[in-house]
Design an enzyme around this catalytic site. Sequence first.
Site, PDB file in Angstrom:
ATOM      1  N   ASN A   4       0.861  -1.183   0.000  1.00 37.79           N
ATOM      2  CA  ASN A   4       0.000   0.000   0.000  1.00 37.79           C
ATOM      3  C   ASN A   4       0.898   1.234   0.000  1.00 37.79           C
ATOM      4  O   ASN A   4       1.544   1.520   0.999  1.00 37.79           O
ATOM      5  CB  ASN A   4      -0.896  -0.023   1.254  1.00 37.79           C
ATOM      6  CG  ASN A   4      -1.662   1.276   1.424  1.00 37.79           C
ATOM      7  OD1 ASN A   4      -1.850   2.029   0.464  1.00 37.79           O
ATOM      8  ND2 ASN A   4      -2.118   1.541   2.638  1.00 37.79           N
ATOM      9  N   TRP A   5       0.897   1.934  -1.130  1.00 39.05           N
ATOM     10  CA  TRP A   5       1.803   3.079  -1.249  1.00 39.05           C
ATOM     11  C   TRP A   5       1.273   4.360  -0.603  1.00 39.05           C
ATOM     12  O   TRP A   5       1.966   5.370  -0.587  1.00 39.05           O
ATOM     13  CB  TRP A   5       2.111   3.351  -2.724  1.00 39.05           C
ATOM     14  CG  TRP A   5       3.079   2.379  -3.325  1.00 39.05           C
ATOM     15  CD1 TRP A   5       3.710   1.343  -2.704  1.00 39.05           C
ATOM     16  CD2 TRP A   5       3.530   2.368  -4.684  1.00 39.05           C
ATOM     17  NE1 TRP A   5       4.528   0.685  -3.584  1.00 39.05           N
ATOM     18  CE2 TRP A   5       4.434   1.294  -4.810  1.00 39.05           C
ATOM     19  CE3 TRP A   5       3.252   3.153  -5.809  1.00 39.05           C
ATOM     20  CZ2 TRP A   5       5.069   0.997  -6.025  1.00 39.05           C
ATOM     21  CZ3 TRP A   5       3.871   2.856  -7.014  1.00 39.05           C
ATOM     22  CH2 TRP A   5       4.782   1.785  -7.110  1.00 39.05           C
ATOM     23  N   LYS A   6       0.026   4.328  -0.149  1.00 37.78           N
ATOM     24  CA  LYS A   6      -0.584   5.521   0.457  1.00 37.78           C
ATOM     25  C   LYS A   6      -0.410   6.724  -0.482  1.00 37.78           C
ATOM     26  O   LYS A   6      -0.524   6.561  -1.682  1.00 37.78           O
ATOM     27  CB  LYS A   6       0.013   5.789   1.840  1.00 37.78           C
ATOM     28  CG  LYS A   6       0.074   4.528   2.700  1.00 37.78           C
ATOM     29  CD  LYS A   6       0.424   4.807   4.123  1.00 37.78           C
ATOM     30  CE  LYS A   6       0.701   3.508   4.837  1.00 37.78           C
ATOM     31  NZ  LYS A   6       0.334   3.545   6.234  1.00 37.78           N
ATOM     32  N   HIS A  90      -9.332   0.913   5.110  1.00 38.60           N
ATOM     33  CA  HIS A  90      -8.033   1.118   5.756  1.00 38.60           C
ATOM     34  C   HIS A  90      -8.229   2.036   6.968  1.00 38.60           C
ATOM     35  O   HIS A  90      -9.033   2.969   6.925  1.00 38.60           O
ATOM     36  CB  HIS A  90      -7.037   1.726   4.765  1.00 38.60           C
ATOM     37  CG  HIS A  90      -5.630   1.703   5.270  1.00 38.60           C
ATOM     38  ND1 HIS A  90      -5.163   2.638   6.164  1.00 38.60           N
ATOM     39  CD2 HIS A  90      -4.609   0.861   5.034  1.00 38.60           C
ATOM     40  CE1 HIS A  90      -3.897   2.357   6.444  1.00 38.60           C
ATOM     41  NE2 HIS A  90      -3.538   1.291   5.773  1.00 38.60           N
ATOM     42  N   GLU A  92      -6.588   4.420   8.076  1.00 37.29           N
ATOM     43  CA  GLU A  92      -6.383   5.851   7.826  1.00 37.29           C
ATOM     44  C   GLU A  92      -7.638   6.472   7.223  1.00 37.29           C
ATOM     45  O   GLU A  92      -7.953   7.634   7.468  1.00 37.29           O
ATOM     46  CB  GLU A  92      -5.145   6.051   6.928  1.00 37.29           C
ATOM     47  CG  GLU A  92      -3.863   5.807   7.716  1.00 37.29           C
ATOM     48  CD  GLU A  92      -2.670   5.367   6.893  1.00 37.29           C
ATOM     49  OE1 GLU A  92      -2.712   5.450   5.650  1.00 37.29           O
ATOM     50  OE2 GLU A  92      -1.687   4.908   7.509  1.00 37.29           O
ATOM     51  N   GLU A 162      -5.178  -5.313  10.613  1.00 38.12           N
ATOM     52  CA  GLU A 162      -4.199  -4.229  10.739  1.00 38.12           C
ATOM     53  C   GLU A 162      -4.413  -3.489  12.063  1.00 38.12           C
ATOM     54  O   GLU A 162      -5.205  -2.534  12.116  1.00 38.12           O
ATOM     55  CB  GLU A 162      -4.366  -3.253   9.579  1.00 38.12           C
ATOM     56  CG  GLU A 162      -4.059  -3.850   8.223  1.00 38.12           C
ATOM     57  CD  GLU A 162      -3.402  -2.820   7.322  1.00 38.12           C
ATOM     58  OE1 GLU A 162      -2.280  -3.072   6.880  1.00 38.12           O
ATOM     59  OE2 GLU A 162      -3.993  -1.753   7.102  1.00 38.12           O
ATOM     60  N   GLY A 168       2.495   2.201  10.538  1.00 37.15           N
ATOM     61  CA  GLY A 168       3.373   3.353  10.367  1.00 37.15           C
ATOM     62  C   GLY A 168       4.101   3.764  11.639  1.00 37.15           C
ATOM     63  O   GLY A 168       4.687   4.839  11.703  1.00 37.15           O
ATOM     64  N   SER A 208       3.599  -2.203  10.144  1.00 35.92           N
ATOM     65  CA  SER A 208       5.067  -2.142  10.265  1.00 35.92           C
ATOM     66  C   SER A 208       5.754  -3.451   9.885  1.00 35.92           C
ATOM     67  O   SER A 208       6.719  -3.866  10.529  1.00 35.92           O
ATOM     68  CB  SER A 208       5.476  -1.701  11.681  1.00 35.92           C
ATOM     69  OG  SER A 208       5.027  -0.381  11.924  1.00 35.92           O
ATOM     70  N   GLY A 229       2.896  -1.216   4.154  1.00 35.54           N
ATOM     71  CA  GLY A 229       2.889   0.196   3.800  1.00 35.54           C
ATOM     72  C   GLY A 229       4.293   0.677   3.459  1.00 35.54           C
ATOM     73  O   GLY A 229       4.811   0.411   2.373  1.00 35.54           O
ATOM     74  N   GLY A 230       4.937   1.324   4.419  1.00 32.07           N
ATOM     75  CA  GLY A 230       6.232   1.967   4.193  1.00 32.07           C
ATOM     76  C   GLY A 230       7.265   1.096   3.494  1.00 32.07           C
ATOM     77  O   GLY A 230       7.957   1.559   2.574  1.00 32.07           O
TER      78      GLY A 230
HETATM   79  C1  PEP Z   1      -0.599  -0.014   5.779  1.00 28.86           C
HETATM   80  O1  PEP Z   1      -0.573   1.075   5.220  1.00 28.86           O
HETATM   81  O2  PEP Z   1      -1.559  -0.776   5.584  1.00 28.86           O
HETATM   82  C2  PEP Z   1       0.492  -0.382   6.670  1.00 28.86           C
HETATM   83  C3  PEP Z   1       0.427  -1.541   7.275  1.00 28.86           C
HETATM   84  O3  PEP Z   1       1.518   0.515   6.821  1.00 28.86           O
HETATM   85  P1  PEP Z   1       2.973   0.237   7.481  1.00 28.86           P
HETATM   86  O4  PEP Z   1       3.468  -1.066   6.917  1.00 28.86           O
HETATM   87  O5  PEP Z   1       3.806   1.402   7.070  1.00 28.86           O
HETATM   88  O6  PEP Z   1       2.764   0.136   8.956  1.00 28.86           O
END
Ligand code: PEP
Length: 245
Positions: A4-6, A90, A92, A162, A168, A208, A229-230
């Site tokens: 997930n590139w956000k 999600h 966010e 999640e 994040g 993470s 994500g990251g």
């Molecule tokens: C996500 O955006 O779904 C996520 C899990 O982010 P991260 O891996 O950066 O915690």
Amino acid sequence: MAGNWKMYKTQAETRAFFSAFLPLVSDATNCDIVVAPPFTSIAAAVEAAKGSNVAISAQNNHWQRDGAYTGEISVGMLAEAGCRYVIVGHSERRQYSNETDDIVAQKSRAVLSAGLTPIVCLGESFTERETNRTEEVLAQQFIGGPGALTGEEFSRILLAYEPVWAIGTGRTATPEIAAAAHRFLRRCVQDQFSAEASASVRILYGGSVKPDNIQGLMAQPELDGALVGGASLDPKSFVTIVKAA
Ligand code: PEP
């Protein structure tokens, strides 16, 4: 394994990512690989990934087929653009755009109606975990969201556990915490649908996930994959994660 590139990566950055990433995963045939760029980079991603083993996802959709919804994107538009998945619910979006469980259900139905696969996210906050409300919250999000689908619809979705406190933040759930939550979600699926649905639904863990913790997480049989994500922004780190599958 889904990235997930956000709100990261322009079209040029998307093309550069795929040039580096695709040759490194061309032999990764034992898992599905999904990348979710922002809307404006979807076309570039679809073009770059054409003919490869990587599918493209959107990060959001509207629940209506079309209409006067300024700034929104329909599932028909996403399908036409070449998406095969959409991330729904999600944390966010729940947090910043007030997405409710009912909206998650409506968006999931819309995604399915276009023949795409929703990756439906749920997870508890830090306070909810600290006050022993994790299962209550997961059950509530499940019943109001993916649990509100028909059995046939549910058979075509993916779930992503999640925990909000892990997204994040660099604080990954331990493999045991993640596995326990996945087991609980499978019980919810069994209660709402069937033992067969519970055994066959794929549940990703997200929060993470990094190259140095993916092995431990994937060693848990309860985890069917990861939503990243990251660490999915860098081709090399996402390759390491994909290869752990
Ligand atoms: C996500 O955006 O779904 C996520 C899990 O982010 P991260 O891996 O950066 O915690």
